[in-house]
Write an enzyme that holds these catalytic residues in place. Sequence first.
Site, mmCIF file in Angstrom:
data_model
loop_
_atom_site.group_PDB
_atom_site.id
_atom_site.type_symbol
_atom_site.label_atom_id
_atom_site.label_comp_id
_atom_site.label_asym_id
_atom_site.label_seq_id
_atom_site.Cartn_x
_atom_site.Cartn_y
_atom_site.Cartn_z
ATOM 1 N N ASP A 117 25.204 37.717 20.562
ATOM 2 C CA ASP A 117 25.629 36.844 21.659
ATOM 3 C C ASP A 117 26.809 35.979 21.213
ATOM 4 O O ASP A 117 27.415 35.272 22.030
ATOM 5 C CB ASP A 117 24.465 36.013 22.207
ATOM 6 C CG ASP A 117 23.818 35.130 21.156
ATOM 7 O OD1 ASP A 117 24.196 35.213 19.965
ATOM 8 O OD2 ASP A 117 22.924 34.336 21.531
ATOM 9 N N ASP B 98 21.596 41.360 21.170
ATOM 10 C CA ASP B 98 20.988 40.031 21.302
ATOM 11 C C ASP B 98 20.467 39.799 22.709
ATOM 12 O O ASP B 98 21.158 40.088 23.698
ATOM 13 C CB ASP B 98 22.034 38.947 20.998
ATOM 14 C CG ASP B 98 21.854 38.337 19.623
ATOM 15 O OD1 ASP B 98 20.725 38.382 19.079
ATOM 16 O OD2 ASP B 98 22.850 37.799 19.096
ATOM 17 N N LYS C 151 17.287 41.574 19.535
ATOM 18 C CA LYS C 151 17.066 40.418 18.653
ATOM 19 C C LYS C 151 16.836 39.178 19.507
ATOM 20 O O LYS C 151 17.556 38.976 20.499
ATOM 21 C CB LYS C 151 18.268 40.211 17.726
ATOM 22 C CG LYS C 151 18.130 38.971 16.841
ATOM 23 C CD LYS C 151 19.105 38.950 15.668
ATOM 24 C CE LYS C 151 20.517 38.542 16.016
ATOM 25 N NZ LYS C 151 20.647 37.190 16.567
ATOM 26 N N GLU D 161 19.294 32.571 9.167
ATOM 27 C CA GLU D 161 20.652 32.021 9.286
ATOM 28 C C GLU D 161 20.717 30.600 8.736
ATOM 29 O O GLU D 161 19.926 29.718 9.124
ATOM 30 C CB GLU D 161 21.115 32.040 10.762
ATOM 31 C CG GLU D 161 22.523 31.449 10.911
ATOM 32 C CD GLU D 161 23.235 31.773 12.204
ATOM 33 O OE1 GLU D 161 22.701 32.572 12.999
ATOM 34 O OE2 GLU D 161 24.334 31.218 12.394
HETATM 35 O O1 KIV Z 1 25.266 36.596 17.528
HETATM 36 C C1 KIV Z 1 25.443 36.741 16.303
HETATM 37 O O2 KIV Z 1 26.564 37.027 15.846
HETATM 38 C C2 KIV Z 1 24.308 36.588 15.425
HETATM 39 C C3 KIV Z 1 24.555 36.703 13.951
HETATM 40 C C4 KIV Z 1 25.246 35.515 13.462
HETATM 41 C C5 KIV Z 1 23.310 36.976 13.198
HETATM 42 O O3 KIV Z 1 23.232 36.359 15.867
#
Ligand code: KIV
Length: 278
Positions: free
Chosen positions: A59, A98, A127, A196
């Site tokens: 995202d 995401d 995710k 993270e």
């Molecule tokens: O959206 C994203 O780029 C992420 C990564 C930083 C793991 O969730």
Amino acid sequence: MLNDSFLPTISAPSEPARSAKDFLQAKLEGRKLSMVTCYDYTFARLLAASGVDGILVGDSVAMVMHGHPSTVTANMDMMRIHTEAVARGAGGKFIVADMPFLSFRKGVPAALDAAQVLMSAGANAVKLEGVDGHEDVVERMVQSGIPVMGHVGLQPQSVQVYGGYRVQGRSEETAREIARQADTLQQLGAFAVVLECIPAKLAGEITAALRIPTIGIGAGAGCDGQILVLQDLLGMNTGHRPKFARTFSEGAHAVAEAVANFDEAVKAGTFPAAKESY
Ligand code: KIV
């Protein structure tokens, strides 16, 4: 546009992961996992020829590709369009998409509908940030055949709560909370968890305690794998660079130089040449 002869043939040191199961196998065998974000077809084609184990349609697309100040404005339309574009180019790479802000916080049916959109767009897994309050969503997704990657530590969708992007888990209490959330995700059936921006020591402890692989970003070398935003690792980001975002190329410089050369050639009348004309 790209054609196949343009694609580099840099061989991967080992077979990249093709499924969520391969992620678990890599942990069992002590093999490190590499992931990068990707939001578009052109870069997906380049990544298809690489050894990375997975592509995240993060995202972060809202910030990197659309110029928003945070990921909070990513929505299902945005995630679907970019997931479809990546899937067209990814050549069978394992794609995680995401779940955007709040898409998994409105109950199980709404979350399953949202996940269905992303899986239909070409994702192999989704995710979700956090776990408290949506344990039922994670559990039902896993039971429904959707591989789930967790994400704990700094959760960028909660930036308004943090008041900025800050390292999480520095105190004993918050460290314990993050470790508990990672363990809950494992118990609910997640196949991996992103850690993270947490101290390396904490990430190492979580990694040692879990059977599922940890994928770190700003979480030190003790994780089972690492992920970076592609534009960060390419050095395309000329603004603030977080300490963990190593640049593996001078992308911004390469773009500036190429465009300056084009501009100069046009204005000098040397582009296009006869052989570039019909
Ligand atoms: O959206 C994203 O780029 C992420 C990564 C930083 C793991 O969730």
